[in-house]
Design an enzyme around this catalytic site. Structure first.
Site, PDB file in Angstrom:
ATOM      1  N   ARG A 154       0.853  -1.183   0.000  1.00  0.00           N
ATOM      2  CA  ARG A 154       0.000   0.000   0.000  1.00  0.00           C
ATOM      3  C   ARG A 154       0.899   1.246   0.000  1.00  0.00           C
ATOM      4  NH1 ARG A 154      -3.665  -2.706  -1.533  1.00  0.00           N
ATOM      5  NH2 ARG A 154      -5.591  -3.228  -0.436  1.00  0.00           N
ATOM      6  N   HIS A 161      -2.042   1.084  -9.354  1.00  0.00           N
ATOM      7  CA  HIS A 161      -2.670   0.070  -8.495  1.00  0.00           C
ATOM      8  C   HIS A 161      -3.354  -1.021  -9.338  1.00  0.00           C
ATOM      9  CE1 HIS A 161      -4.458  -0.607  -4.229  1.00  0.00           C
ATOM     10  NE2 HIS A 161      -4.416  -1.741  -4.893  1.00  0.00           N
TER      11      HIS A 161
HETATM   12  P1  NDP Z   1      -1.714 -12.067   4.117  1.00  0.00           P
HETATM   13  O1  NDP Z   1      -2.511 -11.631   5.290  1.00  0.00           O
HETATM   14  O2  NDP Z   1      -1.943 -13.426   3.555  1.00  0.00           O
HETATM   15  O3  NDP Z   1      -0.144 -11.961   4.454  1.00  0.00           O
HETATM   16  C1  NDP Z   1       0.409 -10.893   5.150  1.00  0.00           C
HETATM   17  C2  NDP Z   1       1.843 -11.229   5.527  1.00  0.00           C
HETATM   18  O4  NDP Z   1       2.439 -10.090   6.143  1.00  0.00           O
HETATM   19  C3  NDP Z   1       1.947 -12.373   6.542  1.00  0.00           C
HETATM   20  O5  NDP Z   1       3.038 -13.205   6.235  1.00  0.00           O
HETATM   21  C4  NDP Z   1       2.188 -11.627   7.846  1.00  0.00           C
HETATM   22  O6  NDP Z   1       2.917 -12.380   8.813  1.00  0.00           O
HETATM   23  C5  NDP Z   1       3.010 -10.474   7.387  1.00  0.00           C
HETATM   24  N1  NDP Z   1       2.932  -9.364   8.337  1.00  0.00           N
HETATM   25  C6  NDP Z   1       1.869  -8.601   8.661  1.00  0.00           C
HETATM   26  N2  NDP Z   1       2.200  -7.699   9.589  1.00  0.00           N
HETATM   27  C7  NDP Z   1       3.500  -7.894   9.874  1.00  0.00           C
HETATM   28  C8  NDP Z   1       4.411  -7.288  10.749  1.00  0.00           C
HETATM   29  N3  NDP Z   1       4.054  -6.268  11.556  1.00  0.00           N
HETATM   30  N4  NDP Z   1       5.670  -7.752  10.793  1.00  0.00           N
HETATM   31  C9  NDP Z   1       6.040  -8.785  10.003  1.00  0.00           C
HETATM   32  N5  NDP Z   1       5.219  -9.414   9.134  1.00  0.00           N
HETATM   33  C10 NDP Z   1       3.970  -8.959   9.078  1.00  0.00           C
HETATM   34  O7  NDP Z   1      -1.916 -10.965   2.987  1.00  0.00           O
HETATM   35  P2  NDP Z   1      -1.806 -11.125   1.398  1.00  0.00           P
HETATM   36  O8  NDP Z   1      -0.526 -11.783   1.082  1.00  0.00           O
HETATM   37  O9  NDP Z   1      -3.034 -11.721   0.832  1.00  0.00           O
HETATM   38  O10 NDP Z   1      -1.808  -9.583   0.936  1.00  0.00           O
HETATM   39  C11 NDP Z   1      -0.811  -8.691   1.369  1.00  0.00           C
HETATM   40  C12 NDP Z   1      -1.157  -7.270   0.961  1.00  0.00           C
HETATM   41  O11 NDP Z   1      -0.976  -7.093  -0.448  1.00  0.00           O
HETATM   42  C13 NDP Z   1      -2.606  -6.814   1.155  1.00  0.00           C
HETATM   43  O12 NDP Z   1      -2.857  -6.507   2.506  1.00  0.00           O
HETATM   44  C14 NDP Z   1      -2.686  -5.596   0.263  1.00  0.00           C
HETATM   45  O13 NDP Z   1      -2.276  -4.450   0.971  1.00  0.00           O
HETATM   46  C15 NDP Z   1      -1.651  -5.898  -0.832  1.00  0.00           C
HETATM   47  N6  NDP Z   1      -2.298  -6.100  -2.131  1.00  0.00           N
HETATM   48  C16 NDP Z   1      -1.973  -5.253  -3.162  1.00  0.00           C
HETATM   49  C17 NDP Z   1      -2.544  -5.414  -4.404  1.00  0.00           C
HETATM   50  C18 NDP Z   1      -2.154  -4.545  -5.542  1.00  0.00           C
HETATM   51  O14 NDP Z   1      -2.756  -4.646  -6.630  1.00  0.00           O
HETATM   52  N7  NDP Z   1      -1.157  -3.699  -5.405  1.00  0.00           N
HETATM   53  C19 NDP Z   1      -3.518  -6.475  -4.674  1.00  0.00           C
HETATM   54  C20 NDP Z   1      -3.776  -7.311  -3.547  1.00  0.00           C
HETATM   55  C21 NDP Z   1      -3.195  -7.115  -2.314  1.00  0.00           C
HETATM   56  P3  NDP Z   1       2.302 -13.745   9.447  1.00  0.00           P
HETATM   57  O15 NDP Z   1       2.313 -14.749   8.316  1.00  0.00           O
HETATM   58  O16 NDP Z   1       3.247 -14.098  10.491  1.00  0.00           O
HETATM   59  O17 NDP Z   1       0.922 -13.404   9.911  1.00  0.00           O
HETATM   60  C1  OXD Z   2      -6.466  -5.640  -2.990  1.00  0.00           C
HETATM   61  C2  OXD Z   2      -6.027  -4.655  -3.969  1.00  0.00           C
HETATM   62  O1  OXD Z   2      -6.235  -5.464  -1.793  1.00  0.00           O
HETATM   63  O2  OXD Z   2      -6.511  -4.678  -5.105  1.00  0.00           O
HETATM   64  O3  OXD Z   2      -7.036  -6.661  -3.418  1.00  0.00           O
HETATM   65  O4  OXD Z   2      -5.170  -3.843  -3.649  1.00  0.00           O
END
Ligand code: NDP
Ligand code: OXD
Length: 308
Positions: free
Chosen positions: A223, A271
């Protein structure tokens, strides 16, 4: 009992056709049409209405149409209404593609060559092998792990960092704040796929850039709020970072004249790293409605204390 969709209306029309075929018994409305608001049990939204429970007093489940949920005010959601984010193969595949494209673009010096092309300069930069480059992913969730799997055949040294420890074959996994410096030291290219939470806002800042190898590249597909924009500009100016690929920004869209638009070392996209695909998203949502009806845990259930 009905389902309301509140996001891009064109994709809403696709959802309507798919749901009419797959679940004709489930009344479906595309916002601002809600049908009888008291009958609405499920809402799939990118941004929910301001007065969510006033609008839909009998809401049972709030679904995010995206993978992220930072656009929701978790404190305003009543505890009995679960929030479920989108986990569906369309988002995952597109993100794996985009991240691979970005990592390869940085690995093969594309930002520098775009500058040279505009200057009509024919100058070769020495090609480095993939094996000599470390690629690290911040966030080892659904998307981070899929990106690493897609990158594996190229032969980079792969690593990842998350809150809880992971074990992924072929990936050096690091966990928690104590292991962040060792992780960063090995990242010639760093990909951010963290969720945006109180803990991760501003995570990509000067202090973190200083721990990367000099001249590292950055890919932010998390983000816009993860990035301290002035720190990126300073790091690019000083050569601490060589280039960045940014798919997200704050605000979106960036205002006219913002330095990111024309920066020679920034590749910017609006995005679109990945998008929810109606066909697979409707399947995922219906599978979750079945789980909900059986009293089972839904896939993508958000832990409100963690914020993701
Ligand atoms: P998940 O919830 O599956 O994974 C998040 C990961 O981040 C986990 O491994 C988690 O650790 C880790 N994490 C979260 N907080 C911390 C922290 N404080 N310190 C260390 N590690 C942390 O999310 P997704 O993989 O599905 O998606 C990730 C992000 O991608 C979304 O939230 C969104 O913002 C972004 N996104 C962007 C898109 C775009 O088009 N640009 C499209 C879709 C998503 P743990 O495994 O230990 O919980
Ligand atoms: C999502 C995105 O979070 O599109 O799915 O960013």
């Amino acid at each position: 009992m009905s389902l309301v969709y509140k996001a891009d209306p064109a994709r809403g029309a696709e959802w309507a056709a798919l749901l009419a075929a797959k679940r004709p018994d489930l009344p479906f409305h595309v916002w601002p049409d809600t049908g009888d608001a008291a009958a609405v049990r499920f809402l799939a939204a990118w941004v929910p209405p301001a007065d969510l429970m006033g609008t839909f007093p009998n809401l049972e489940v709030l679904f995010s149409v995206g993978a992220g949920v930072d656009q929701f005010d978790l404190s305003a959601l009543p505890p009995q209404v679960p929030l479920v984010r989108m986990v569906e193969p369309g988002i995952i595949d597109a993100m794996a593609e985009y991240a691979t494209m970005s990592v390869l673009a940085l690995h093969r010096d594309l930002p520098a060559y775009l500058v040279q092309q505009r200057e009509e300069r024919w100058k070769q930069i020495r090609v480095r092998t993939a094996a000599s480059r470390g690629v690290g992913v911040l966030g080892l969730g659904e998307l981070g792990q899929a990106v690493l799997a897609r990158l594996a055949p190229f032969g980079f040294r792969l690593s990842g960092w998350s809150r809880s420890r992971k074990a992924i074959p072929g990936v050096a996994c690091h966990a928690g704040a104590a292991e962040l410096p060792a992780f960063l030291a090995g990242c010639d290219i760093l990909v951010c796929l963290l969720p945006l939470t109180a803990e991760t806002r501003g995570f990509l800042h000067a202090g973190l850039f200083a721990q990367l190898p000099p001249g590292a590249g950055l890919v932010n597909v998390g983000r816009g709020g993860h990035l301290v924009q002035q720190d990126l500009l300073a790091a690019l100016d000083s050569g601490r970072l060589s280039a960045a690929v940014l798919d997200v920004a704050e605000p979106e869209p960036l205002p006219a004249g913002h330095p990111f638009w024309r920066h020679p070392r920034i590749l910017l996209t609006p995005h679109i790293a990945s998008q929810t695909q109606p066909e697979t998203a409707v399947e995922a949502l219906l599978a979750n409605l079945d789980r909900h009806a059986r009293g089972e845990r839904m896939l993508g259930l958000v832990d409100r204390a963690r914020g993701y």
